[in-house]
Design a protein around this motif. Structure first.
Motif, PDB file in Angstrom:
ATOM      1  N   HIS A  13       0.839  -1.189   0.000  1.00  0.00           N
ATOM      2  CA  HIS A  13       0.000   0.000   0.000  1.00  0.00           C
ATOM      3  C   HIS A  13       0.878   1.245   0.000  1.00  0.00           C
ATOM      4  N   LEU A  14       0.228   2.379  -0.235  1.00  0.00           N
ATOM      5  CA  LEU A  14       0.932   3.651  -0.115  1.00  0.00           C
ATOM      6  C   LEU A  14       1.060   3.974   1.366  1.00  0.00           C
ATOM      7  N   GLY A  15       2.203   4.425   1.780  1.00  0.00           N
ATOM      8  CA  GLY A  15       2.342   4.831   3.174  1.00  0.00           C
ATOM      9  C   GLY A  15       3.596   4.301   3.819  1.00  0.00           C
ATOM     10  N   GLY A  16       3.853   4.830   5.009  1.00  0.00           N
ATOM     11  CA  GLY A  16       5.109   4.578   5.685  1.00  0.00           C
ATOM     12  C   GLY A  16       5.291   3.167   6.190  1.00  0.00           C
ATOM     13  N   VAL A  17       4.201   2.490   6.610  1.00  0.00           N
ATOM     14  CA  VAL A  17       4.342   1.139   7.160  1.00  0.00           C
ATOM     15  C   VAL A  17       4.901   0.189   6.106  1.00  0.00           C
ATOM     16  N   TRP A  18       4.336   0.229   4.903  1.00  0.00           N
ATOM     17  CA  TRP A  18       4.808  -0.654   3.837  1.00  0.00           C
ATOM     18  C   TRP A  18       6.250  -0.325   3.458  1.00  0.00           C
ATOM     19  N   TYR A  20       8.522   0.947   5.342  1.00  0.00           N
ATOM     20  CA  TYR A  20       9.370   0.464   6.434  1.00  0.00           C
ATOM     21  C   TYR A  20       9.574  -1.041   6.325  1.00  0.00           C
ATOM     22  N   MET A  21       8.502  -1.786   6.050  1.00  0.00           N
ATOM     23  CA  MET A  21       8.605  -3.237   5.949  1.00  0.00           C
ATOM     24  C   MET A  21       9.505  -3.655   4.794  1.00  0.00           C
ATOM     25  N   VAL A  22       9.351  -2.987   3.640  1.00  0.00           N
ATOM     26  CA  VAL A  22      10.155  -3.335   2.463  1.00  0.00           C
ATOM     27  C   VAL A  22      11.633  -3.053   2.716  1.00  0.00           C
ATOM     28  N   GLN A  23      11.937  -1.873   3.274  1.00  0.00           N
ATOM     29  CA  GLN A  23      13.334  -1.530   3.536  1.00  0.00           C
ATOM     30  C   GLN A  23      13.942  -2.456   4.585  1.00  0.00           C
ATOM     31  N   THR A  24      13.169  -2.755   5.628  1.00  0.00           N
ATOM     32  CA  THR A  24      13.679  -3.636   6.681  1.00  0.00           C
ATOM     33  C   THR A  24      13.923  -5.037   6.139  1.00  0.00           C
ATOM     34  N   LYS A  25      12.984  -5.553   5.372  1.00  0.00           N
ATOM     35  CA  LYS A  25      13.137  -6.879   4.772  1.00  0.00           C
ATOM     36  C   LYS A  25      14.383  -6.932   3.888  1.00  0.00           C
ATOM     37  N   GLY A  26      14.547  -5.931   3.039  1.00  0.00           N
ATOM     38  CA  GLY A  26      15.684  -5.930   2.127  1.00  0.00           C
ATOM     39  C   GLY A  26      17.014  -5.933   2.848  1.00  0.00           C
ATOM     40  N   TYR A  27      17.132  -5.107   3.878  1.00  0.00           N
ATOM     41  CA  TYR A  27      18.407  -5.014   4.583  1.00  0.00           C
ATOM     42  C   TYR A  27      18.665  -6.277   5.397  1.00  0.00           C
ATOM     43  N   LEU A  28      17.623  -6.803   6.046  1.00  0.00           N
ATOM     44  CA  LEU A  28      17.792  -8.033   6.823  1.00  0.00           C
ATOM     45  C   LEU A  28      18.200  -9.188   5.920  1.00  0.00           C
TER      46      LEU A  28
END
Length: 404
Positions: A13-18, A20-28
């Motif tokens: 979705h549009l917005g900060g939660v998504w 955040y999840m995408v960036q966190t997933k990628g880095y992890l």
């Protein structure tokens, strides 16, 4: 580690939660961890593991709920439409998560109070549960109960969402918040123990943002004009209606600017009409959803966020990284992101007169605008480093896993 990032909200979705999840997933994953993402589907008709393409249809779960929850057995649930809708949505989410399976994860990381309370009930007891809260659902609903969700028994919805906030806050092993504003709400209003809370701001992928600064865009800055920028969801709580009022007043004394509004949402049509009624004409452009925000921010001079309530918006982080002069309302976590007169300017929320004054200063005072933009950029590039944020997050994961 095998990690589940879970949210009650629809993803993607549009917005900060998504984001955040995408960036966190990628880095992890770059660090060698395995990460899944759980949430509702985009149209709220199914619950899915996004990256596994596994889903449970809501229509398959509803008969179970209707057999157990009905006006005869729980009349109070059906007395308020918002309460009724949310009850069925959250129980569907809980059943969907259980059907998809929560076994095998070393840690589960939820992103809101509803997902936290739901998953705490169906996860394996030995699996640690950490929550990152991206705002106060209870406080947002209090605003909306005066407008879009107003009803004769709004008090019931207020009490209901207060209870959801309390349940979610108490359900995790540790709750991460981005600022002291939200920490104080959870402690003071919902009696969450201070030892269960940790203030830890998000990181941001600065390298990815920088790579987008020089991308091509079909939007070009008009010659001789300053660009005032807003990006975000076009919903009531973002306060764009007050920005348009301020721009109409600004236009009476200064026209050396244009305003770009990037985003979409439930009140976009109302805002477009408001802009026309106010006679803003070509001074305001609604750009819709964009995938070239860094390139737009590179051309912008001033970034405005007139929110009625706010936690830690990624749109503001991006504007800081781009070196825009910042003007934000004095609500929520925003004063912890912007030091008034140093890295930006604060104005009272819902006050279009004060916002007009701030915008006039920023449009006409080149030295002020440059000084604030430079200071914001320098601060942001240290403060929002993603590597530091992820390192702190994995430290939290490892600590909770050891305790379990």
């Amino acid at each position: 580690m095998k990690i589940l990032l879970a949210t009650y909200w629809a993803i993607p979705h549009l917005g900060g939660v998504w984001n955040y999840m995408v960036q966190t997933k990628g880095y992890l994953e770059a660090l060698g961890h395995e990460v899944d993402m759980l949430g509702y589907g985009a149209d709220n008709t199914f619950i899915h593991l996004v990256n596994k393409d596994r889903r449970v249809k809501k229509e398959d779960l509803m008969p179970v709920l209707h057999a157990n929850i009905n006006p005869e057995t729980y009349p109070e649930i059906f007395a308020n439409k918002l309460v009724e809708y949310t009850e069925f949505q959250r129980y569907c989410y809980e059943l969907g998560a259980a059907c998809l399976g929560l076994d095998g994860y070393d840690i589960i990381h939820t992103q809101d109070v509803i997902a936290t309370s739901c998953i705490s009930r169906v996860k394996p007891p030995e699996t640690p549960l950490v929550a990152t809260l991206h705002g106060s659902v209870a406080h947002e609903i209090r605003h909306q109960l005066k407008t879009i969700h107003k009803s004769p028994n709004s008090y019931m919805a207020k009490a209901y969402y207060d209870e959801l906030e309390s349940m979610g806050g108490h359900s995790s092993d540790l709750t991460i918040v981005a600022n002291n504003w939200l920490k104080n709400i959870l402690e003071d209003e919902f009696a969450i123990p201070s030892e269960q809370l940790k203030v830890m701001h998000y990181g941001y992928n600065i390298l990815a943002f920088d790579s987008g600064l020089n991308e091509r865009t079909d939007v070009v800055k008009p010659e001789g004009k300053k660009v005032i920028m807003f990006s975000g969801r076009l919903v009531e709580l973002k306060g764009v209606q007050y920005l348009l009022e301020a721009l109409a007043k600004l236009r009476k004394s200064n026209r050396d600017w244009v305003c770009w509004i990037a985003g979409d949402g439930e009140i976009k049509r109302e805002l477009v009409i408001q802009s026309k009624v106010l006679g803003l004409g070509d001074s305001v452009k609604f750009l819709g959803v964009r995938d070239d925000l860094p390139a737009l921010l590179k051309q912008s001079d001033i970034f405005v966020l007139p929110s009625l309530i706010e936690n830690q918006p990624l749109s503001l982080i991006e504007a800081q990284l781009a070196g825009n002069a910042i003007a934000v309302s004095d609500v929520g976590g925003l004063p912890e992101m912007v030091e008034d007169g140093v890295t930006g300017l604060l104005f009272p929320t819902s006050d279009s007169d004060k916002l007009t004054d701030v915008l006039l200063d920023l449009v006409t005072d080149d030295e002020l605008r440059t000084r604030l933009g430079t200071a914001a950029k320098e601060w942001a590039r240290v403060h929002w480093d993603l590597a530091t944020g992820i390192r702190k997050l994995t430290d939290v994961y490892e600590s909770l896993i050891k305790k379990s």
